[in-house]
Scaffold this motif. Structure first.
Motif, short mmCIF file in Angstrom:
data_model
loop_
_atom_site.label_atom_id
_atom_site.label_comp_id
_atom_site.label_asym_id
_atom_site.label_seq_id
_atom_site.Cartn_x
_atom_site.Cartn_y
_atom_site.Cartn_z
N LYS A 97 0.84 -1.20 0.00
CA LYS A 97 0.00 0.00 0.00
C LYS A 97 0.88 1.26 0.00
CE LYS A 97 -4.00 1.96 2.39
NZ LYS A 97 -4.93 1.78 3.53
N ASP A 186 -10.07 3.68 -0.21
CA ASP A 186 -9.42 3.23 1.02
C ASP A 186 -10.22 2.14 1.72
OD1 ASP A 186 -6.92 4.43 1.50
OD2 ASP A 186 -7.57 4.75 3.59
N GLU A 190 -9.22 -1.88 2.37
CA GLU A 190 -9.31 -2.59 3.66
C GLU A 190 -10.08 -3.90 3.50
OE1 GLU A 190 -7.80 -2.40 6.64
OE2 GLU A 190 -6.66 -1.01 5.38
#
Lengths: 206, 206
Positions: A97, A186, A190
């Motif tokens: 990331k 984002d 996750e």
DNA sequence: ATACTATTTAATAGACCTATTAATACGCAA
DNA sequence: TTGCGTATTAATAGGTCTATTAAATAGTAT
């Protein structure tokens, strides 16, 4: 000459080069543009690094190794195997990331540039063997005690690698696939992180 | 002018361009080289296709769509869900094997070339929604009858896509990872094919 | 054969890029 | 201040590439 940081010119060139290479790839990035970003004369780029190819190598030399094998590094913590593995997968994802543009750059260079491929191979080609072997022995222990199914280490590692890396190489598609949810990227990331871990851990069930 | 096939010159140019783009990427391929491979004058490339970018688009237009969404196409066969899914994953893998250099080329272009990315998005951006929705309803039926766990279609499809595509993008690394086995690449690919199917099917267990 | 169209070629304008060279500015020690 | 090594610049050689143009050739219908 205008420098943004109080770094040396050499460092500034490396930083600008890294950003541009990651953004536009090797071929589309010119030393002229690197110099323009730094705010220096283009000849300086060659003064410090002799050639564009050399600059590229210097910038990414270390990153290449850590990219290829961060997954393989044995964490020293003394946890049960499964927990340790979950952690490793997550760490690998997090590392990616932070360097989300690195995978596509490296794979593209390796695929389109035979020379670089050989160079990298010579650099790191020997690394996996011993590390995979260590992983294999851990897996064997777990298998013997019935906690996981019989598992090939190289295959397992490549699966983890695939799922994690593809999240970032495929981010443009990921957006499309996840368009339903209208979540910001984002949040989607996750979800992928959790899903990748789940997939792998599931595959170990006896 | 020397042509290898009894195709038209236009076709020969497209074929040569495809091979070169796949081998060396867009930026490293020149219209001069394309012409050299075909055995014709470089101006012909522009005569038929006006520009290099246009040629690229014409060559890959159809391939882009089938690449992005071959996985999503609903096979018409009337099999139980799980068998159908296994087949789909395998078919997707086989399609990639035939076009093994396509993924890295397309993803690299999308990542380094904003224009192309937008163009592709405009072309195919609308497709996934309806197809994912159909997949979701199939999954829901299976879930209701307790044969699989609750599953998000987009997430599942992206996982399949990741595992299959990465097998080919990561083939240089795959060789390293599989160095132990000393098997030829073809055998390794078969193992990956099976393993990818196993991983996904496993993840559906209730 | 003639005229007309489609194909192909040679030549080149115009950009841009890498790498080098020679000259200049800078920093600092003697 | 002088001298010397380092850093920086301007200028440019030499290469490659895309795209265009005008001229030549092949093909075809009349």
């Amino acid at each position: 000459m205008i420098r943004t940081q109080n770094n040396t010119t050499e460092q500034c060139i490396m930083e600008a080069a890294e950003a541009l290479f990651l953004d536009k790839g090797y071929a589309r990035t010119s030393t002229i543009e690197i110099a323009r970003v730094v705010g220096c004369n283009q000849a300086l780029v060659h003064y410090y690094f002799r050639s564009k190819e050399n600059l590229f190598k210097q910038v990414f030399e270390n990153k290449i190794k850590s990219f290829c094998f961060s997954l393989l590094e044995i964490s020293e913590e003394d946890l049960p195997f499964k927990e340790k593995l979950e952690k490793r997968i997550g760490n690998h994802f997090d590392m990616l990331k932070v360097n989300s543009k690195l995978p596509i750059l490296l794979f593209n260079e390796v695929h389109t540039n035979q020379d670089l491929a050989r160079k990298i191979y010579a650099d790191v080609g020997h690394l996996p063997l011993s590390i995979i072997a260590r992983m294999q022995s851990e897996l064997d222990v777990e298998y013997e005690s019935g906690r996981i199914c019989k598992t090939d280490a190289a295959s397992l590692l490549f699966s983890i690698f695939s799922l994690n890396v593809m999240t970032f190489i495929g981010s443009p598609l990921l957006r499309l696939f996840a368009e339903n949810s209208k979540e910001p990227l984002d949040v989607i990331l996750e979800q992928r992180r959790a899903e990748n871990i789940r997939l792998i851990m599931n595959s170990l069930n006896p």
